[in-house]
Design a protein around this motif. Structure first.
Motif, PDB file in Angstrom:
ATOM      1  N   ALA A 111      29.288  19.854  37.320  1.00 20.30           N
ATOM      2  CA  ALA A 111      30.122  18.738  37.767  1.00 20.30           C
ATOM      3  C   ALA A 111      29.299  17.728  38.563  1.00 20.30           C
ATOM      4  O   ALA A 111      29.482  16.515  38.423  1.00 20.30           O
ATOM      5  CB  ALA A 111      31.289  19.252  38.600  1.00 20.30           C
ATOM      6  N   ALA A 112      28.384  18.207  39.393  1.00 21.99           N
ATOM      7  CA  ALA A 112      27.540  17.310  40.180  1.00 21.99           C
ATOM      8  C   ALA A 112      26.572  16.539  39.290  1.00 21.99           C
ATOM      9  O   ALA A 112      26.282  15.371  39.544  1.00 21.99           O
ATOM     10  CB  ALA A 112      26.766  18.100  41.231  1.00 21.99           C
ATOM     11  N   ILE A 113      26.078  17.178  38.242  1.00 25.74           N
ATOM     12  CA  ILE A 113      25.141  16.504  37.340  1.00 25.74           C
ATOM     13  C   ILE A 113      25.847  15.427  36.530  1.00 25.74           C
ATOM     14  O   ILE A 113      25.308  14.335  36.315  1.00 25.74           O
ATOM     15  CB  ILE A 113      24.448  17.526  36.415  1.00 25.74           C
ATOM     16  CG1 ILE A 113      23.474  18.381  37.231  1.00 25.74           C
ATOM     17  CG2 ILE A 113      23.713  16.838  35.276  1.00 25.74           C
ATOM     18  CD1 ILE A 113      22.873  19.539  36.466  1.00 25.74           C
ATOM     19  N   THR A 114      27.056  15.700  36.069  1.00 25.67           N
ATOM     20  CA  THR A 114      27.762  14.746  35.213  1.00 25.67           C
ATOM     21  C   THR A 114      28.591  13.734  35.995  1.00 25.67           C
ATOM     22  O   THR A 114      29.130  12.811  35.387  1.00 25.67           O
ATOM     23  CB  THR A 114      28.678  15.476  34.217  1.00 25.67           C
ATOM     24  OG1 THR A 114      29.646  16.236  34.950  1.00 25.67           O
ATOM     25  CG2 THR A 114      27.883  16.379  33.289  1.00 25.67           C
ATOM     26  N   ALA A 115      28.666  13.848  37.309  1.00 26.86           N
ATOM     27  CA  ALA A 115      29.492  12.933  38.108  1.00 26.86           C
ATOM     28  C   ALA A 115      29.092  11.467  37.940  1.00 26.86           C
ATOM     29  O   ALA A 115      29.965  10.613  37.764  1.00 26.86           O
ATOM     30  CB  ALA A 115      29.474  13.344  39.575  1.00 26.86           C
ATOM     31  N   PRO A 116      27.795  11.099  37.991  1.00 26.64           N
ATOM     32  CA  PRO A 116      27.456   9.681  37.823  1.00 26.64           C
ATOM     33  C   PRO A 116      27.875   9.134  36.456  1.00 26.64           C
ATOM     34  O   PRO A 116      28.347   8.006  36.352  1.00 26.64           O
ATOM     35  CB  PRO A 116      25.929   9.655  37.966  1.00 26.64           C
ATOM     36  CG  PRO A 116      25.587  10.874  38.733  1.00 26.64           C
ATOM     37  CD  PRO A 116      26.623  11.889  38.342  1.00 26.64           C
ATOM     38  N   VAL A 117      27.742   9.935  35.420  1.00 24.76           N
ATOM     39  CA  VAL A 117      28.143   9.504  34.086  1.00 24.76           C
ATOM     40  C   VAL A 117      29.655   9.316  34.037  1.00 24.76           C
ATOM     41  O   VAL A 117      30.153   8.336  33.461  1.00 24.76           O
ATOM     42  CB  VAL A 117      27.682  10.529  33.026  1.00 24.76           C
ATOM     43  CG1 VAL A 117      28.201  10.168  31.647  1.00 24.76           C
ATOM     44  CG2 VAL A 117      26.174  10.637  33.035  1.00 24.76           C
ATOM     45  N   ASP A 118      30.391  10.229  34.646  1.00 22.70           N
ATOM     46  CA  ASP A 118      31.849  10.121  34.669  1.00 22.70           C
ATOM     47  C   ASP A 118      32.306   8.864  35.411  1.00 22.70           C
ATOM     48  O   ASP A 118      33.248   8.189  34.995  1.00 22.70           O
ATOM     49  CB  ASP A 118      32.470  11.366  35.301  1.00 22.70           C
ATOM     50  CG  ASP A 118      32.251  12.623  34.465  1.00 22.70           C
ATOM     51  OD1 ASP A 118      31.932  12.484  33.269  1.00 22.70           O
ATOM     52  OD2 ASP A 118      32.381  13.722  35.020  1.00 22.70           O
ATOM     53  N   ARG A 119      31.620   8.547  36.521  1.00 22.68           N
ATOM     54  CA  ARG A 119      31.978   7.338  37.275  1.00 22.68           C
ATOM     55  C   ARG A 119      31.715   6.085  36.449  1.00 22.68           C
ATOM     56  O   ARG A 119      32.512   5.150  36.444  1.00 22.68           O
ATOM     57  CB  ARG A 119      31.214   7.281  38.590  1.00 22.68           C
ATOM     58  CG  ARG A 119      31.776   8.186  39.669  1.00 22.68           C
ATOM     59  CD  ARG A 119      31.232   7.840  41.047  1.00 22.68           C
ATOM     60  NE  ARG A 119      29.785   7.896  41.125  1.00 22.68           N
ATOM     61  CZ  ARG A 119      29.076   8.979  41.435  1.00 22.68           C
ATOM     62  NH1 ARG A 119      29.700  10.110  41.692  1.00 22.68           N
ATOM     63  NH2 ARG A 119      27.763   8.950  41.492  1.00 22.68           N
ATOM     64  N   GLU A 122      34.379   5.773  33.816  1.00 23.42           N
ATOM     65  CA  GLU A 122      35.635   5.330  34.420  1.00 23.42           C
ATOM     66  C   GLU A 122      35.602   3.838  34.720  1.00 23.42           C
ATOM     67  O   GLU A 122      36.565   3.118  34.471  1.00 23.42           O
ATOM     68  CB  GLU A 122      35.895   6.118  35.710  1.00 23.42           C
ATOM     69  CG  GLU A 122      37.181   5.738  36.407  1.00 23.42           C
ATOM     70  CD  GLU A 122      37.360   6.516  37.702  1.00 23.42           C
ATOM     71  OE1 GLU A 122      37.954   5.946  38.622  1.00 23.42           O
ATOM     72  OE2 GLU A 122      36.889   7.653  37.787  1.00 23.42           O
ATOM     73  N   ARG A 123      34.477   3.361  35.261  1.00 24.08           N
ATOM     74  CA  ARG A 123      34.355   1.917  35.547  1.00 24.08           C
ATOM     75  C   ARG A 123      34.422   1.096  34.275  1.00 24.08           C
ATOM     76  O   ARG A 123      35.034   0.031  34.244  1.00 24.08           O
ATOM     77  CB  ARG A 123      33.051   1.631  36.278  1.00 24.08           C
ATOM     78  CG  ARG A 123      33.072   2.051  37.708  1.00 24.08           C
ATOM     79  CD  ARG A 123      31.785   1.671  38.401  1.00 24.08           C
ATOM     80  NE  ARG A 123      31.746   2.267  39.723  1.00 24.08           N
ATOM     81  CZ  ARG A 123      30.665   2.763  40.275  1.00 24.08           C
ATOM     82  NH1 ARG A 123      29.511   2.711  39.647  1.00 24.08           N
ATOM     83  NH2 ARG A 123      30.722   3.288  41.477  1.00 24.08           N
ATOM     84  N   ALA A 124      33.774   1.567  33.235  1.00 26.91           N
ATOM     85  CA  ALA A 124      33.795   0.834  31.964  1.00 26.91           C
ATOM     86  C   ALA A 124      35.208   0.765  31.402  1.00 26.91           C
ATOM     87  O   ALA A 124      35.633  -0.277  30.897  1.00 26.91           O
ATOM     88  CB  ALA A 124      32.855   1.495  30.961  1.00 26.91           C
TER      89      ALA A 124
END
Length: 148
Positions: A111-119, A122-124
């Motif tokens: 979850a910590a590794i994929t958090a920046p990608v998820d953010r 979400e922004r996109a």
């Protein structure tokens, strides 16, 4: 003579909650993850995904035609054969192959590794401008100033 105040013991306090091993192991893993290089992070991610694929019974154990139904032995086999040992060693986790907290730690690390990608995703989706968000990310901006 009776004007002295007797010292009384304070009421007993409830014991402080002990730090659960899961919390300590997970916080250690996340601390170590923050200090890793992007290359090591990719190896950790791949090992955690491989390990959890057998733990969650998405994949069969190596060399078996049926899943291992006993959780204890399934964790041991996944640790030894599906990247659990690599995951634990790269993050400095000292544990037994059957450690019941290791799968939760692996999930938290993923979850910590994929958090920046998820953010970013979400922004996109929120802005409706995925190309602008991607460009801002490449340029080093946060992407929060993009208007819809």
């Amino acid at each position: 003579m009776h004007d002295r105040i007797r010292a009384t013991a304070p009421p007993p306090r409830p014991p402080a909650p002990a730090v659960a091993p899961t919390t300590r192991q997970t916080s250690h893993a996340l601390t170590m993850l923050a200090a890793t290089t992007p290359g090591r992070r990719r190896v950790i991610q791949a090992a955690a995904e491989e390990y959890l694929s057998q733990i969650d019974r998405d994949r069969l154990p190596l060399g078996y035609d049926v899943p291992i139904t006993d959780d204890h032995y399934n964790r041991v086999d996944a640790y030894r054969m599906r990247g659990g040992r690599t995951f634990a060693r790269m993050l400095g986790i000292a544990c037994q192959p059957s450690d019941p907290q290791l799968p939760d730690t692996a999930r938290a690390v993923l979850a910590a590794i994929t958090a920046p990608v998820d953010r970013l995703t979400e922004r996109a989706a929120t802005t409706g401008q995925p190309a602008a968000v991607a460009l801002l990310h490449i340029l080093g901006a946060t992407g929060t100033a993009v208007a819809a």
